[in-house]
Motif scaffolding. Structure first.
Motif, PDB file in Angstrom:
ATOM      1  N   UNK A 267      80.067 -83.778  61.412  1.00 44.50           N
ATOM      2  CA  UNK A 267      79.847 -83.665  62.851  1.00 44.50           C
ATOM      3  C   UNK A 267      78.839 -82.557  63.127  1.00 44.50           C
ATOM      4  N   UNK A 268      78.325 -82.561  64.343  1.00 45.95           N
ATOM      5  CA  UNK A 268      77.370 -81.533  64.748  1.00 45.95           C
ATOM      6  C   UNK A 268      77.684 -81.101  66.170  1.00 45.95           C
ATOM      7  N   UNK A 269      77.144 -79.941  66.514  1.00 45.62           N
ATOM      8  CA  UNK A 269      77.365 -79.398  67.855  1.00 45.62           C
ATOM      9  C   UNK A 269      76.059 -78.764  68.319  1.00 45.62           C
ATOM     10  N   UNK A 270      75.229 -79.523  69.040  1.00 46.36           N
ATOM     11  CA  UNK A 270      73.947 -78.969  69.493  1.00 46.36           C
ATOM     12  C   UNK A 270      74.163 -77.848  70.488  1.00 46.36           C
ATOM     13  N   UNK A 271      73.570 -76.725  70.202  1.00 46.62           N
ATOM     14  CA  UNK A 271      73.714 -75.594  71.107  1.00 46.62           C
ATOM     15  C   UNK A 271      74.894 -74.707  70.822  1.00 46.62           C
ATOM     16  N   UNK A 272      75.826 -75.176  69.981  1.00 51.86           N
ATOM     17  CA  UNK A 272      76.969 -74.351  69.587  1.00 51.86           C
ATOM     18  C   UNK A 272      77.890 -74.061  70.753  1.00 51.86           C
ATOM     19  N   UNK A 273      78.507 -72.878  70.716  1.00 48.13           N
ATOM     20  CA  UNK A 273      79.386 -72.447  71.795  1.00 48.13           C
ATOM     21  C   UNK A 273      80.674 -73.240  71.851  1.00 48.13           C
ATOM     22  N   UNK A 274      81.054 -73.626  73.059  1.00 45.11           N
ATOM     23  CA  UNK A 274      82.323 -74.326  73.271  1.00 45.11           C
ATOM     24  C   UNK A 274      82.133 -75.823  73.446  1.00 45.11           C
ATOM     25  N   UNK A 275      80.947 -76.323  73.198  1.00 39.45           N
ATOM     26  CA  UNK A 275      80.694 -77.751  73.336  1.00 39.45           C
ATOM     27  C   UNK A 275      81.538 -78.535  72.320  1.00 39.45           C
ATOM     28  N   UNK A 276      81.766 -79.800  72.620  1.00 36.27           N
ATOM     29  CA  UNK A 276      82.518 -80.655  71.706  1.00 36.27           C
ATOM     30  C   UNK A 276      81.675 -80.985  70.480  1.00 36.27           C
ATOM     31  N   UNK A 277      82.367 -81.212  69.371  1.00 31.77           N
ATOM     32  CA  UNK A 277      81.711 -81.689  68.153  1.00 31.77           C
ATOM     33  C   UNK A 277      81.474 -83.189  68.298  1.00 31.77           C
ATOM     34  N   UNK A 278      80.307 -83.653  67.821  1.00 32.86           N
ATOM     35  CA  UNK A 278      79.952 -85.067  67.873  1.00 32.86           C
ATOM     36  C   UNK A 278      79.800 -85.593  66.447  1.00 32.86           C
ATOM     37  N   UNK A 310      92.689 -81.539  65.731  1.00 31.02           N
ATOM     38  CA  UNK A 310      91.652 -81.803  66.724  1.00 31.02           C
ATOM     39  C   UNK A 310      92.263 -82.429  67.969  1.00 31.02           C
ATOM     40  N   UNK A 311      91.488 -82.414  69.048  1.00 26.04           N
ATOM     41  CA  UNK A 311      91.849 -83.115  70.273  1.00 26.04           C
ATOM     42  C   UNK A 311      90.603 -83.859  70.730  1.00 26.04           C
ATOM     43  N   UNK A 312      90.723 -85.133  71.101  1.00 22.39           N
ATOM     44  CA  UNK A 312      89.547 -85.909  71.504  1.00 22.39           C
ATOM     45  C   UNK A 312      88.884 -85.329  72.746  1.00 22.39           C
ATOM     46  N   UNK A 313      87.570 -85.535  72.839  1.00 22.53           N
ATOM     47  CA  UNK A 313      86.787 -85.121  74.000  1.00 22.53           C
ATOM     48  C   UNK A 313      85.986 -86.332  74.490  1.00 22.53           C
ATOM     49  N   UNK A 314      85.192 -86.147  75.518  1.00 21.86           N
ATOM     50  CA  UNK A 314      84.402 -87.231  76.081  1.00 21.86           C
ATOM     51  C   UNK A 314      83.321 -87.681  75.105  1.00 21.86           C
TER      52      UNK A 314
END
Length: 438
Positions: A267-278, A310-314
């Motif tokens: 998975x990746x997280x563009x921009x890092x921080x608290x964004x969801x992993x894709x 984990x918990x699902x995100x949008x």
């Protein structure tokens, strides 16, 4: 450029011979040179178990491909660590590279025909959370499939070079520093960059920078006019301050990569921080009834279960809730160590914290803490013992008594390995038996 199969690359049908594979001290190393070096080394091998160790990325790549072409299982070793190398001696017959037989001799020969990456086994060493080395085997065919997903994620890139602050004997370094550019027709820097100054002196616009929290958290006082096409971080969560500093320095946000030695990148997280992993292209992420991560991908043999909850995100993404194996019993109560660390980091006196359970009765909770500026001032005024007691009392608003650390260490930085990953063993070493808090 679309990644080409290793078999075609070694056969000379996928890249022109004059194309550059790597740069080393200003010298362009071409595909003709690589194929000749691989063939010469492969001719010296005959199915033995090979251990590979070299700080030179080009020599490491030659050793890996030659051993694979000669049907030799390969164990990837770190630089240095003589005691570790000695302990692993029963698992290899020949040591290639640093401290062993030379990889590059100046001879040249055609690589063996009929190379099959599915039969080539690469074994990584990983310490996990305990510090004890584990051997994780993966085939080169699986690694090729992972490279295809990584390249699809990155999309079109400029003609720049891959430069890395991370070592290439780990899965992250091998894939992103060496195999991805090798298969995709982009050059990589043969040298390693343990320090920022030499890397920044050689960095060009359009390069790919492969790094991690251990280095991206140390950008203070540096300047760069170059703009890499991509900045990557993996191995551990990247602190928000480090991500912001990197974006200011390089003019581009850092993209975080999530994975493990067992699963590869997932998975990746563009921009890092608290964004969801894709999920990476081709990866499917799910969870079991206990919330544990499940991943299916072309580079895995079936479905793999992770140790993270984990918990699902949008939009098919997910958030990490921490490792399931970091829930412990203290005084009869279940304590999530990640939750204790989050409660500590929320205090104004603390920038970062790591919590472990010490073997002293099996129930002693200890915290290694990096203090903020207010925290350092209070430490100077109150001393370690009084500050630790005050912090424990402050946690009463957030945590039950069993979850409040009883032992403290105030340190300039938390101990991490070369990838910026923290291990229990390194943190526990800060609390030797019988020592007083400081």
């Amino acid at each position: 450029m679309i990644p080409a199969p290793l078999a075609a690359l070694l056969a000379g049908t996928a890249r022109p011979g004059h194309a550059v594979v790597a740069w080393r001290d200003g010298e362009a190393l071409t595909w003709d040179r690589l194929r000749g070096d691989v063939g010469a080394l492969a001719a010296r091998l005959d199915g033995e178990r090979v251990a590979l160790r070299s700080e030179d990325g080009y020599a490491f790549c030659v050793g890996l491909l030659a051993a694979a072409a000669a049907s030799c299982p390969v164990l990837l070793l770190p630089p240095g660590a003589p005691a570790l190398i000695e302990s692993l001696a029963p698992h290899w017959d020949r040591l290639l590279g640093d401290g062993g037989e030379p990889i590059l001799t100046g001879a040249a020969a055609a690589p063996p025909a009929g190379f099959d990456p599915a039969r080539a086994t690469v074994t990584f060493l990983t310490s996990g959370s305990t510090g004890q080395p584990k051997r994780i085997g993966r085939s080169l065919a699986r690694l090729e499939a992972e490279v295809a997903a990584v390249a699809a994620l990155a999309g079109p890139l400029g003609p720049g070079c891959h430069r890395a602050t991370v070592p290439h004997h780990h899965a992250y370094g091998l894939i992103f520093k060496l195999l991805w550019p090798l298969l995709a027709g982009r050059p990589f820097a043969a040298r390693s960059y343990p320090l920022w100054e030499p890397l920044l002196a050689e960095l060009h616009d359009g390069d790919v920078l492969v790094s991690g929290p251990a280095h991206l958290a140390r950008l203070d006082g540096l300047a760069s006019a170059r703009r890499p096409d991509l900045i990557l971080s993996a191995g551990a969560p990247l602190p928000t301050a480090a991500a912001s500093a990197a974006a200011r320095l390089f003019g581009r946000a850092v993209s975080e990569i999530l994975g493990s030695t067992e699963t590869g990148a997932i998975a990746h997280r563009p921009g890092g921080g608290t964004m969801a992993w894709l999920p990476l292209p081709g990866a499917e992420i799910d969870h079991d009834r206990d919330g544990l991560l499940l991943v299916t991908a072309p580079w895995l043999d079936g479905q793999a279960r992770g140790a993270d909850r984990i918990v699902p995100a949008l939009a098919g993404g997910f958030h990490l809730l921490g490792r399931a194996d970091r829930v412990v019993k203290i005084e009869g109560a279940r304590v999530g160590l990640a939750g204790v660390e989050a409660a500590l980091a929320a205090l104004p006196e603390i920038d970062e914290a790591a919590v472990v359970v010490l073997p002293e009765g099996g129930t002693t909770l200890a915290a290694a803490v990096v203090l903020s500026e207010p925290g350092r001032l209070r430490l100077a005024d109150d001393g370690a013992f009084r500050l630790g007691r005050a912090l424990r009392n402050r946690l009463a608003e957030r945590l039950e008594p069993a979850a409040r650390p009883r032992r403290w260490r105030f340190v300039p930085s938390l101990p991490v390995n070369a990838l910026g990953k923290r291990t229990n063993a390194a943190v526990m070493a800060l609390f030797p038996s019988g020592s007083a808090d400081a």
